[in-house]
Design a protein around this motif. Structure first.
Motif, PDB file in Angstrom:
ATOM      1  N   UNK A  39       0.864  -1.189  -0.045  1.00 50.32           N
ATOM      2  CA  UNK A  39       0.329   0.019  -0.010  1.00 50.32           C
ATOM      3  C   UNK A  39       0.954   1.168   0.113  1.00 50.32           C
ATOM      4  N   UNK A  40       0.284   2.473  -0.104  1.00 53.29           N
ATOM      5  CA  UNK A  40       0.851   3.700   0.041  1.00 53.29           C
ATOM      6  C   UNK A  40       0.722   4.525   1.249  1.00 53.29           C
ATOM      7  N   UNK A  41       1.513   5.234   1.798  1.00 55.86           N
ATOM      8  CA  UNK A  41       1.357   5.563   3.353  1.00 55.86           C
ATOM      9  C   UNK A  41       0.401   6.941   2.846  1.00 55.86           C
ATOM     10  N   UNK A  42      -0.391   7.525   4.031  1.00 53.84           N
ATOM     11  CA  UNK A  42      -1.242   8.314   3.764  1.00 53.84           C
ATOM     12  C   UNK A  42      -0.626   9.856   3.358  1.00 53.84           C
TER      13      UNK A  42
ATOM     14  N   UNK B 132      -1.769  11.904   0.063  1.00 54.51           N
ATOM     15  CA  UNK B 132      -2.152  13.329   0.222  1.00 54.51           C
ATOM     16  C   UNK B 132      -1.158  14.369  -0.815  1.00 54.51           C
ATOM     17  N   UNK B 133       0.080  14.247  -0.444  1.00 51.02           N
ATOM     18  CA  UNK B 133       0.883  14.852  -1.345  1.00 51.02           C
ATOM     19  C   UNK B 133       0.592  14.734  -2.959  1.00 51.02           C
ATOM     20  N   UNK B 134       0.151  13.482  -3.439  1.00 49.43           N
ATOM     21  CA  UNK B 134      -0.123  13.265  -4.888  1.00 49.43           C
ATOM     22  C   UNK B 134      -1.496  13.849  -5.133  1.00 49.43           C
TER      23      UNK B 134
END
Ligand code: HEM
Length: 171
Positions: free
Chosen positions: A161-164, A168-170
């Motif tokens: 998974x990708x961290x929160x 948000x950055x993306x």
């Protein structure tokens, strides 16, 4: 592949190996200083370090064996792990013999006692590399799908998974 013996999501073995690697290597350095200074204090300190290094090595070895049994059979990792494990068992045997030969006069170790330590440290260099190969190259104790934006090991989410914060950055 994930390690069998973990603490807060990380393999315990790599946490413990710092003791034998650090203490046994420093013991040999102190033996060499004792030779050049002829100060028995260094021999006493070296003896203490070998005692602690042996205890740390046995504890590390236990968790290493647990992790080794989790490596799939017939793989290069299984073979490398076996060489690594036997090599380190021999390292502990060499330092055990060195420790025993110092028991009656720890402050003035014999050339044989020091020589056993020197051979042991050279061997730790080789077995340590095999350990690094297990992790860095063969992915042992590295979570499936691990990447530079994986969420925390404590998050309960898979490593793929990708961290929160990154999401948000993306966004
Ligand atoms: C004095 C004893 C030992 C020392 C100093 C030692 C040292 C190391 C080192 C330096 C690594 C790489 C760690 C890293 O790159 O962060 C490693 C990994 C590993 N070692 Fe050892 N080792 C010892 C005993 C053993 C034994 C007896 C086994 C059993 C076969 C073993 C199995 C493993 C495994 C499976 C890994 C991969 C990481 C893991 O799953 O924990 N080790 N070890």
């Amino acid at each position: 592949m994930r390690s069998r013996a973990t603490l807060f999501g990380h393999a315990i073995h790599p946490m413990l190996i710092v003791f034998p690697v650090g203490l046994l290597t420093t013991a040999v350095i102190f033996d060499v200083i004792q030779i050049f200074t002829d100060n028995p204090r260094w021999g006493d300190v070296s003896f203490g370090m070998i005692s602690a290094g042996l205890i740390g090595g046995l504890a590390a070895a236990l968790f290493g064996v647990i992790d080794w049994f989790g490596i799939p059979k017939g793989t290069r990792a299984k073979r490398i792990g076996l060489f690594h494990g036997f090599g380190n068992s021999f390292v502990l045997l060499l330092f055990g013999m060195s420790w025993f030969s110092r028991l009656l006069a720890p402050s003035t170790p014999s050339p044989m006692a020091i020589g056993l330590g020197v051979v042991g440290v050279i061997l730790i260099g080789v077995t340590g590399w095999l350990g690094g190969e297990l992790i860095a190259r063969l992915g042992v104790s590295v979570d499936e799908g691990a990447h530079v934006n994986s969420p925390s090991s404590l998050s309960g989410q898979p490593a793929s998974a990708v961290d929160a914060a990154t999401r948000r950055q993306r966004a």
